[in-house]
Design a protein around this motif. Sequence first.
Motif, PDB file in Angstrom:
ATOM      1  N   ALA A 140       0.989  -1.136  -0.071  1.00 28.72           N
ATOM      2  CA  ALA A 140      -0.004  -0.075   0.067  1.00 28.72           C
ATOM      3  C   ALA A 140       0.927   1.300  -0.039  1.00 28.72           C
ATOM      4  CB  ALA A 140      -0.749  -0.161   1.302  1.00 28.72           C
ATOM      5  N   SER A 141       1.851   1.388   0.804  1.00 30.58           N
ATOM      6  CA  SER A 141       2.928   2.448   0.961  1.00 30.58           C
ATOM      7  C   SER A 141       3.513   2.527  -0.495  1.00 30.58           C
ATOM      8  CB  SER A 141       3.704   2.278   2.090  1.00 30.58           C
ATOM      9  OG  SER A 141       4.635   1.409   1.802  1.00 30.58           O
ATOM     10  N   ARG A 142       3.974   1.564  -1.072  1.00 28.09           N
ATOM     11  CA  ARG A 142       4.738   1.642  -2.400  1.00 28.09           C
ATOM     12  C   ARG A 142       3.710   2.131  -3.295  1.00 28.09           C
ATOM     13  NH1 ARG A 142       4.387  -2.461  -5.816  1.00 28.09           N
ATOM     14  NH2 ARG A 142       3.864  -3.818  -4.350  1.00 28.09           N
ATOM     15  N   ILE A 143       2.439   1.714  -3.388  1.00 26.40           N
ATOM     16  CA  ILE A 143       1.376   2.105  -4.464  1.00 26.40           C
ATOM     17  C   ILE A 143       1.212   3.687  -4.238  1.00 26.40           C
ATOM     18  CG2 ILE A 143      -0.998   1.607  -5.296  1.00 26.40           C
ATOM     19  CD1 ILE A 143      -0.542  -1.129  -4.478  1.00 26.40           C
ATOM     20  N   ALA A 144       1.145   4.046  -3.034  1.00 24.61           N
ATOM     21  CA  ALA A 144       0.867   5.450  -2.783  1.00 24.61           C
ATOM     22  C   ALA A 144       1.832   6.314  -3.179  1.00 24.61           C
ATOM     23  CB  ALA A 144       0.640   5.817  -1.345  1.00 24.61           C
ATOM     24  N   ALA A 145       3.200   5.813  -3.046  1.00 21.10           N
ATOM     25  CA  ALA A 145       4.487   6.550  -3.501  1.00 21.10           C
ATOM     26  C   ALA A 145       4.298   6.639  -4.991  1.00 21.10           C
ATOM     27  CB  ALA A 145       5.725   5.736  -3.089  1.00 21.10           C
ATOM     28  N   VAL A 146       3.965   5.458  -5.874  1.00 21.34           N
ATOM     29  CA  VAL A 146       4.112   5.580  -7.201  1.00 21.34           C
ATOM     30  C   VAL A 146       2.774   6.538  -7.476  1.00 21.34           C
ATOM     31  CG1 VAL A 146       3.213   4.151  -9.160  1.00 21.34           C
ATOM     32  CG2 VAL A 146       4.727   3.115  -7.147  1.00 21.34           C
ATOM     33  N   ALA A 147       1.601   6.636  -6.844  1.00 17.43           N
ATOM     34  CA  ALA A 147       0.582   7.448  -7.324  1.00 17.43           C
ATOM     35  C   ALA A 147       1.238   9.241  -6.998  1.00 17.43           C
ATOM     36  CB  ALA A 147      -0.578   7.394  -6.579  1.00 17.43           C
ATOM     37  N   ALA A 148       2.062   9.387  -5.905  1.00 17.79           N
ATOM     38  CA  ALA A 148       2.319  10.600  -5.602  1.00 17.79           C
ATOM     39  C   ALA A 148       3.292  11.360  -6.354  1.00 17.79           C
ATOM     40  CB  ALA A 148       2.754  10.317  -4.120  1.00 17.79           C
ATOM     41  N   PHE A 149       4.326  10.295  -6.891  1.00 15.39           N
ATOM     42  CA  PHE A 149       5.193  10.888  -7.547  1.00 15.39           C
ATOM     43  C   PHE A 149       5.005  11.763  -8.844  1.00 15.39           C
ATOM     44  CE2 PHE A 149       8.180   8.985  -4.982  1.00 15.39           C
ATOM     45  CZ  PHE A 149       9.390   9.077  -5.411  1.00 15.39           C
ATOM     46  N   PRO A 150       3.921  11.280  -9.704  1.00 13.72           N
ATOM     47  CA  PRO A 150       3.576  12.223 -10.731  1.00 13.72           C
ATOM     48  C   PRO A 150       2.861  13.292 -10.358  1.00 13.72           C
ATOM     49  CG  PRO A 150       2.873   9.733 -11.287  1.00 13.72           C
ATOM     50  CD  PRO A 150       3.490   9.872  -9.888  1.00 13.72           C
ATOM     51  N   LEU A 151       2.099  13.288  -9.188  1.00 19.17           N
ATOM     52  CA  LEU A 151       1.240  14.317  -8.750  1.00 19.17           C
ATOM     53  C   LEU A 151       2.155  15.447  -8.118  1.00 19.17           C
ATOM     54  CD1 LEU A 151      -1.425  12.691  -6.875  1.00 19.17           C
ATOM     55  CD2 LEU A 151      -1.602  13.669  -9.175  1.00 19.17           C
ATOM     56  N   VAL A 152       3.133  14.916  -7.538  1.00 22.82           N
ATOM     57  CA  VAL A 152       4.164  16.037  -7.010  1.00 22.82           C
ATOM     58  C   VAL A 152       5.162  16.746  -8.303  1.00 22.82           C
ATOM     59  CG1 VAL A 152       6.651  16.259  -5.540  1.00 22.82           C
ATOM     60  CG2 VAL A 152       4.564  14.651  -4.754  1.00 22.82           C
ATOM     61  N   ALA A 153       5.352  15.818  -8.948  1.00 29.61           N
ATOM     62  CA  ALA A 153       5.959  16.384 -10.447  1.00 29.61           C
ATOM     63  C   ALA A 153       4.946  17.343 -11.195  1.00 29.61           C
ATOM     64  CB  ALA A 153       6.407  15.175 -11.370  1.00 29.61           C
ATOM     65  N   GLY A 154       3.648  17.176 -10.954  1.00 21.57           N
ATOM     66  CA  GLY A 154       2.780  18.146 -11.334  1.00 21.57           C
ATOM     67  C   GLY A 154       2.729  19.386 -10.867  1.00 21.57           C
ATOM     68  N   ILE A 155       3.027  19.284  -9.402  1.00 22.61           N
ATOM     69  CA  ILE A 155       2.760  20.456  -8.696  1.00 22.61           C
ATOM     70  C   ILE A 155       4.054  21.249  -8.979  1.00 22.61           C
ATOM     71  CG2 ILE A 155       2.846  21.342  -6.318  1.00 22.61           C
ATOM     72  CD1 ILE A 155       1.493  18.792  -5.388  1.00 22.61           C
ATOM     73  N   LEU A 156       5.163  20.665  -9.113  1.00 21.90           N
ATOM     74  CA  LEU A 156       6.331  21.390  -9.504  1.00 21.90           C
ATOM     75  C   LEU A 156       6.457  22.236 -10.680  1.00 21.90           C
ATOM     76  CD1 LEU A 156       9.278  19.022  -8.110  1.00 21.90           C
ATOM     77  CD2 LEU A 156       8.508  21.008  -7.017  1.00 21.90           C
ATOM     78  N   GLY A 157       5.792  21.187 -11.854  1.00 21.27           N
ATOM     79  CA  GLY A 157       5.549  21.908 -13.153  1.00 21.27           C
ATOM     80  C   GLY A 157       4.772  23.131 -13.198  1.00 21.27           C
ATOM     81  N   HIS A 158       3.600  23.164 -12.273  1.00 20.19           N
ATOM     82  CA  HIS A 158       2.742  24.238 -12.056  1.00 20.19           C
ATOM     83  C   HIS A 158       3.392  25.373 -11.550  1.00 20.19           C
ATOM     84  CE1 HIS A 158      -0.737  22.166 -13.567  1.00 20.19           C
ATOM     85  NE2 HIS A 158      -0.904  21.591 -12.568  1.00 20.19           N
ATOM     86  N   SER A 159       4.410  25.307 -10.493  1.00 20.10           N
ATOM     87  CA  SER A 159       4.951  26.093  -9.907  1.00 20.10           C
ATOM     88  C   SER A 159       6.164  26.875 -10.963  1.00 20.10           C
ATOM     89  CB  SER A 159       5.806  25.661  -8.666  1.00 20.10           C
ATOM     90  OG  SER A 159       6.952  26.668  -8.253  1.00 20.10           O
ATOM     91  N   THR A 160       6.873  26.034 -11.824  1.00 20.39           N
ATOM     92  CA  THR A 160       7.523  26.446 -12.886  1.00 20.39           C
ATOM     93  C   THR A 160       6.867  27.188 -13.569  1.00 20.39           C
ATOM     94  OG1 THR A 160       9.101  24.399 -12.770  1.00 20.39           O
ATOM     95  CG2 THR A 160       9.102  25.974 -14.493  1.00 20.39           C
ATOM     96  N   GLN A 161       5.655  26.731 -14.269  1.00 27.00           N
ATOM     97  CA  GLN A 161       4.487  27.620 -14.897  1.00 27.00           C
ATOM     98  C   GLN A 161       4.376  28.974 -14.569  1.00 27.00           C
ATOM     99  OE1 GLN A 161       0.353  26.432 -15.552  1.00 27.00           O
ATOM    100  NE2 GLN A 161       1.034  26.095 -17.715  1.00 27.00           N
ATOM    101  N   ASN A 162       4.024  29.087 -13.076  1.00 26.24           N
ATOM    102  CA  ASN A 162       3.711  30.435 -12.596  1.00 26.24           C
ATOM    103  C   ASN A 162       4.855  31.185 -12.527  1.00 26.24           C
ATOM    104  OD1 ASN A 162       1.113  29.363 -12.095  1.00 26.24           O
ATOM    105  ND2 ASN A 162       1.369  28.630 -10.112  1.00 26.24           N
ATOM    106  N   ARG A 163       5.824  30.604 -12.224  1.00 28.74           N
ATOM    107  CA  ARG A 163       7.108  31.648 -12.208  1.00 28.74           C
ATOM    108  C   ARG A 163       7.569  32.015 -13.644  1.00 28.74           C
ATOM    109  NH1 ARG A 163      11.326  33.054  -9.072  1.00 28.74           N
ATOM    110  NH2 ARG A 163      13.322  33.333 -10.321  1.00 28.74           N
TER     111      ARG A 163
END
Length: 417
Positions: A140-163
């Motif tokens: 369960a923790s491994r699957i949660a990490a797999v799901a979280a990594f693309p979402l975190v990358a998306g958040i970083l991408g949004h931050s870059t877009q805003n900047r």
Amino acid sequence: MTNTGEGGARARGTWWREGAIAATAFAFCLLGGALQVDDKAISAPPAAAYLIAVVSCAVLPVRHRAPLAAMAATTAAGMLVPPLDLLLSPPIVAPAVIVAYTLAVRTERRAASAVLLASAVLLVVSNLVFSFGSLSWQDASRIAAVAAFPLVAGILGHSTQNRRAYLAAVEERALRAEKSRDSEARRRVAEERLRIARELHDLVAHQITLANAQATVAAHLFDTRPEQTRKSLRELVETTGDALDELRATVGLLRHTGDAAAPAEPAPGLSRLPTLLESFRRAGLEVSVHQEGTARPLPPGVDLTAYRIVQEALTNVTKHAGTNSARVRLDWSRDRVTITVADDGGDAHTASAATLPDRPPGYGLIGMRERATAVGGRLSAGRRPEGGFLVSTELPLPPAKDRTHANEGPLTGGEAL
């Protein structure tokens, strides 16, 4: 001409960067494919791991042009991991994380968020389908990490877009501000040139007209009245000396590169009207002045405008009117002062252009109107029905309570010279 050398260097740099990113993602995919459950040792990656790595990394170079298609391909490759008997772990979905960042940078926020959330859900669901019934807390923790990594990358991408958007907006505002400063500077230069042109015109026209009148009198009386000739020549010397002093002072201000601490003497105003009229009398023009109402102090700009309009109007009388008399009238009311200069010299003001066809049109009336308009007043000029020429201007006055702020006022009301 395009600099091909610079463009080629930039293209080579882009290819090197993309190659390094693809090689890193490929290595992470193989590392994820080599991982097994906790009770087994790490072994060489199976053929399925190479397949997943090749498919996922092959779409990385096109992620900038088609981020949605690249995201779909990497998500599909991640969904194939459990059916191929591989462990779905964060390293094996590294290409999906890279594409998720690019998608968030290059796509509208809501659309990118929906795609990334759908990708995470699909990865989780695909793993749950094949591990249903044997799911542990570690899984369960491994699957949660797999799901979280693309979402975190998306958040970083949004931050870059805003900047990037912020920096682009700042740059655009800076460009607009620079253009505005340039436009304002050009406008100020044009206004200053116009102001200097008016000052020089009033100065030169007035003094040269007086000098010409005095020289004409001296030439006319040279043989018959030598004493009067000498007097006219002395007055001519004084007039030309004053003209040189004023011209030198004006040119000195133009050549001054720093900020002037203070002018050498105050700008002329109605308080110097007696001196101005005396200079015209020495040139042979009799001027009478009459005032109605209570005289009040004028702001410096209005005071200078009033003085220059009287000076220019009397100069025109001396040059064009063909008469030796003129009348100046000042009418003071509650909120304005009306100044009129009249003569009985017929139509010589307008006829002078016909008698002297080679002379270019003057700027006296234009300059007087510009001066009056600049301080909120108005000016009219034209022939009088009974003959002669009339210049009339209305200039605004400050409220009566401000009269104590001025140091020096005009002539007292009702005075006639």
